[in-house]
Design a protein around this motif. Sequence first.
Motif, PDB file in Angstrom:
ATOM      1  N   GLY A 176       0.794  -1.215   0.000  1.00 47.20           N
ATOM      2  CA  GLY A 176       0.000   0.000   0.000  1.00 47.20           C
ATOM      3  C   GLY A 176       0.829   1.269   0.000  1.00 47.20           C
ATOM      4  O   GLY A 176       0.351   2.337  -0.349  1.00 47.20           O
ATOM      5  N   GLU A 177       2.104   1.161   0.406  1.00 51.99           N
ATOM      6  CA  GLU A 177       2.982   2.325   0.458  1.00 51.99           C
ATOM      7  C   GLU A 177       3.820   2.480  -0.803  1.00 51.99           C
ATOM      8  O   GLU A 177       4.451   3.502  -0.998  1.00 51.99           O
TER       9      GLU A 177
ATOM     10  N   PHE B 126       4.467   0.481  -7.168  1.00 51.37           N
ATOM     11  CA  PHE B 126       4.834  -0.682  -7.981  1.00 51.37           C
ATOM     12  C   PHE B 126       4.517  -1.987  -7.269  1.00 51.37           C
ATOM     13  O   PHE B 126       4.096  -2.958  -7.904  1.00 51.37           O
ATOM     14  N   CYS B 127       4.697  -2.032  -5.944  1.00 50.51           N
ATOM     15  CA  CYS B 127       4.301  -3.227  -5.190  1.00 50.51           C
ATOM     16  C   CYS B 127       2.783  -3.416  -5.291  1.00 50.51           C
ATOM     17  O   CYS B 127       2.306  -4.543  -5.450  1.00 50.51           O
ATOM     18  N   ALA B 128       2.038  -2.317  -5.208  1.00 53.25           N
ATOM     19  CA  ALA B 128       0.579  -2.384  -5.282  1.00 53.25           C
ATOM     20  C   ALA B 128       0.109  -2.840  -6.664  1.00 53.25           C
ATOM     21  O   ALA B 128      -0.867  -3.594  -6.777  1.00 53.25           O
ATOM     22  N   ILE B 129       0.789  -2.440  -7.713  1.00 56.49           N
ATOM     23  CA  ILE B 129       0.456  -2.940  -9.054  1.00 56.49           C
ATOM     24  C   ILE B 129       0.745  -4.440  -9.111  1.00 56.49           C
ATOM     25  O   ILE B 129      -0.049  -5.217  -9.630  1.00 56.49           O
ATOM     26  N   GLY B 130       1.857  -4.852  -8.520  1.00 51.28           N
ATOM     27  CA  GLY B 130       2.226  -6.265  -8.515  1.00 51.28           C
ATOM     28  C   GLY B 130       1.238  -7.151  -7.776  1.00 51.28           C
ATOM     29  O   GLY B 130       1.010  -8.295  -8.170  1.00 51.28           O
ATOM     30  N   THR B 131       0.625  -6.623  -6.719  1.00 50.33           N
ATOM     31  CA  THR B 131      -0.353  -7.408  -5.960  1.00 50.33           C
ATOM     32  C   THR B 131      -1.771  -7.244  -6.492  1.00 50.33           C
ATOM     33  O   THR B 131      -2.683  -7.923  -6.032  1.00 50.33           O
ATOM     34  N   GLY B 132      -1.954  -6.314  -7.430  1.00 53.22           N
ATOM     35  CA  GLY B 132      -3.292  -6.070  -7.965  1.00 53.22           C
ATOM     36  C   GLY B 132      -4.085  -5.056  -7.170  1.00 53.22           C
ATOM     37  O   GLY B 132      -5.243  -4.788  -7.482  1.00 53.22           O
ATOM     38  N   GLU B 133      -3.467  -4.468  -6.124  1.00 53.35           N
ATOM     39  CA  GLU B 133      -4.154  -3.451  -5.330  1.00 53.35           C
ATOM     40  C   GLU B 133      -4.351  -2.164  -6.124  1.00 53.35           C
ATOM     41  O   GLU B 133      -5.268  -1.397  -5.848  1.00 53.35           O
TER      42      GLU B 133
ATOM     43  N   HIS C 126      11.297   2.295  -6.177  1.00 55.14           N
ATOM     44  CA  HIS C 126      11.286   0.836  -6.323  1.00 55.14           C
ATOM     45  C   HIS C 126      12.073   0.565  -7.599  1.00 55.14           C
ATOM     46  O   HIS C 126      11.759   1.146  -8.646  1.00 55.14           O
ATOM     47  N   LEU C 127      13.092  -0.269  -7.522  1.00 52.73           N
ATOM     48  CA  LEU C 127      13.910  -0.577  -8.694  1.00 52.73           C
ATOM     49  C   LEU C 127      13.020  -0.913  -9.876  1.00 52.73           C
ATOM     50  O   LEU C 127      12.064  -1.688  -9.746  1.00 52.73           O
ATOM     51  N   HIS C 128      13.307  -0.320 -11.015  1.00 54.57           N
ATOM     52  CA  HIS C 128      12.574  -0.647 -12.236  1.00 54.57           C
ATOM     53  C   HIS C 128      13.443  -0.334 -13.448  1.00 54.57           C
ATOM     54  O   HIS C 128      14.249   0.586 -13.427  1.00 54.57           O
ATOM     55  N   VAL C 129      13.252  -1.142 -14.472  1.00 52.18           N
ATOM     56  CA  VAL C 129      13.987  -0.983 -15.721  1.00 52.18           C
ATOM     57  C   VAL C 129      12.997  -0.552 -16.794  1.00 52.18           C
ATOM     58  O   VAL C 129      11.933  -1.153 -16.950  1.00 52.18           O
TER      59      VAL C 129
END
Length: 142
Positions: A4-5, A8-15, A97-100
């Motif tokens: 939730g913070e 990119f993590c939220a996109i990964g979990t579908g939130e 968040h690391l991203h390429v």
Amino acid sequence: MPAGECLFCAIGTGEQPGHVVLSDDVAVAFLDTRPVFKGHVLVAPRTHVETLTDLPAPLTGPFFGRVQSVAAAVEQGLEAGGTFVAMNNRISQSVPHLHVHVVPRNPKDGLRGFFWPRTRYDEPAEAESYALRIRKALGPDP
């Protein structure tokens, strides 16, 4: 960091919504909402890490294998002449968040140096059509 913070993590979990082109235990890849060119994909590790130096060594090979697969799929799925693959660490990193970035390229497309003009998709259906073409090029088991 809880999903939730971190966007990119939220996109990964579908939130949070995203036009996901790849999702597995190593990485999630999705369309950038402000692409340099349409079909611009961000590949992020599933594990929350802020920079390349934070990525655990055992994940480095598998993660960059996903980046390599996405780059090939962007070229094939979008019939692009090539790709521009890049990463920022802290400076110019709009989400910590690391991203390429995997950006489709074609001769005379107007991209010069590190000036990255941004565009937008006309509507969500247009973005999804780009994501679908890349997903198809990745095949059933990227």
